[in-house]
Design an enzyme around this catalytic site. Structure first.
Site: not given
Ligand code: PBG
Length: 328
Positions: A199, A253
């Site tokens: 991520k 992601k």
């Molecule tokens: C954190 C989380 C995020 C997303 C999914 N889970 C945001 C982040 O890390 O700031 C992002 C998903 C998206 O942008 O569609 N709980």
């Protein structure tokens, strides 16, 4: 030029729609699509997200409708995000047995839990008043090990409410092991973990932070999420660690800006690989299409085919229901 030139004519297989369909090397299927859904505590009407046209913060009621529609379209799974009415420094609402996520999961599992897979995102950022994904040290850093206990409690609480897959997204070291141990100790050894293993700290999460009301109140997430230009091998190391800790499936992601990483991961592991087409990827296409600058439907399909072709077995996308209907 001889009469036969050229002998090789790749265009032969492209001439008709029927031919292109028959030789297609990448197919999308509704079952591999996962729909992210937001549910907010204490609202009477669904609340549209300005930066994500067509996406809402749901009430418990409208969430059930959206879940039904997804199930009817043949979507493979849902992943729920909750926005609590009250936030605090430790994200107490995350493991509240009567919390909004717990209530919503129970609703949705009762309705459609046999037709598709109901998953929960496990993190703290939606629940903390400072918007970071964990517990803070007095100096304002995210305290990795103190956060693990909170993730474990949240995951167990989600599983007790009926969640069928736990998906930890906070990028704490050791989060999969901590959650696996806690789930097993509570009798949930059959509940899989879909780890957000890879991520990146991404600008493409912008619209999500409006949807989940979780923008950090100070600083950013660069000290725990990966750097887009980070060390070679980092993504595979994160994946390997999560698999060693007991992850059943892994995620990359965002999707479009990291298709190379997605391919590396797909080639390296023997578990299902998910890719998350995140909020900013959705917003870019919707915004350009709203301006008449691109063909919305073709851009959506092209982006999903690219993610599939790069190796995703499952794709989390806000278009899941719409696309599943089209594929049916
Ligand atoms: C954190 C989380 C995020 C997303 C999914 N889970 C945001 C982040 O890390 O700031 C992002 C998903 C998206 O942008 O569609 N709980």
């Amino acid at each position: 030029m001889s009469a036969q030139f050229p002998v090789a004519r790749p265009r032969r297989l492209r001439r008709t729609a029927a031919m292109r369909r028959m030789v297609s090397g990448t197919r999308l299927h509704p079952a591999e699509l996962v729909l992210p859904l937001f549910v907010k505590e204490g609202i009477g009407e669904p609340n549209p997200i300005g930066s994500m046209p067509g996406v809402f913060q749901h009430t418990r009621d409208s969430l059930r409708k959206a879940a039904h529609e997804a199930a009817e379209a043949g979507v493979g799974g849902l992943i729920l995000f909750g926005v609590p009415a009250v936030k605090d420094a430790r994200g107490s609402a995350a493991d509240d047995p009567d919390g909004i996520v717990q209530q919503a999961v129970a609703d949705v599992v009762a309705d459609v839990g046999d037709a598709l897979v109901v998953m929960t995102d496990t993190c703290l950022d939606e629940f903390t008043d400072h918007g970071h994904c964990g517990i803070l040290t007095p100096g304002g850093e995210v305290d990795n090990d103190a956060t693990l206990e909170r993730y474990a409690a949240a995951a167990v609480s989600q599983a007790r409410a009926g969640s069928q897959v736990i998906a930890p997204s906070g990028m704490m070291d050791g989060q999969v092991a901590a959650i696996r141990a806690a789930l097993d100790a509570d009798g949930f050894e059959q509940i899989p973990i879909l780890a957000y293993s890879v991520k990146y700290a991404s600008a493409f999460y912008g619209p999500f932070r409006e949807a989940a009301e979780c923008a950090p109140q100070f600083g950013d997430r660069d000290a725990y999420q990966q750097d887009a230009a980070g060390p070679a091998g980092e993504a595979l190391r994160e994946v390997r660690l999560d698999l060693d800790e007991g992850a059943d499936a892994v995620m990359v992601k965002p999707a479009l800006a990291y298709l190379d990483i997605l391919r590396q991961v797909r080639d390296a592991v023997d578990v299902p690989v998910a890719a998350y087409q995140v909020s900013g990827e959705y917003a870019m296409i919707e915004a350009a299409a709203a301006n008449g600058w691109i063909d919305r439907d073709r851009a959506i399909m092209e982006s999903l085919v690219a993610i599939r072709r790069a190796g995703a077995d499952m794709i989390l996308t806000y278009w899941a229901t719409e696309v599943a209907k089209k594929l049916q």
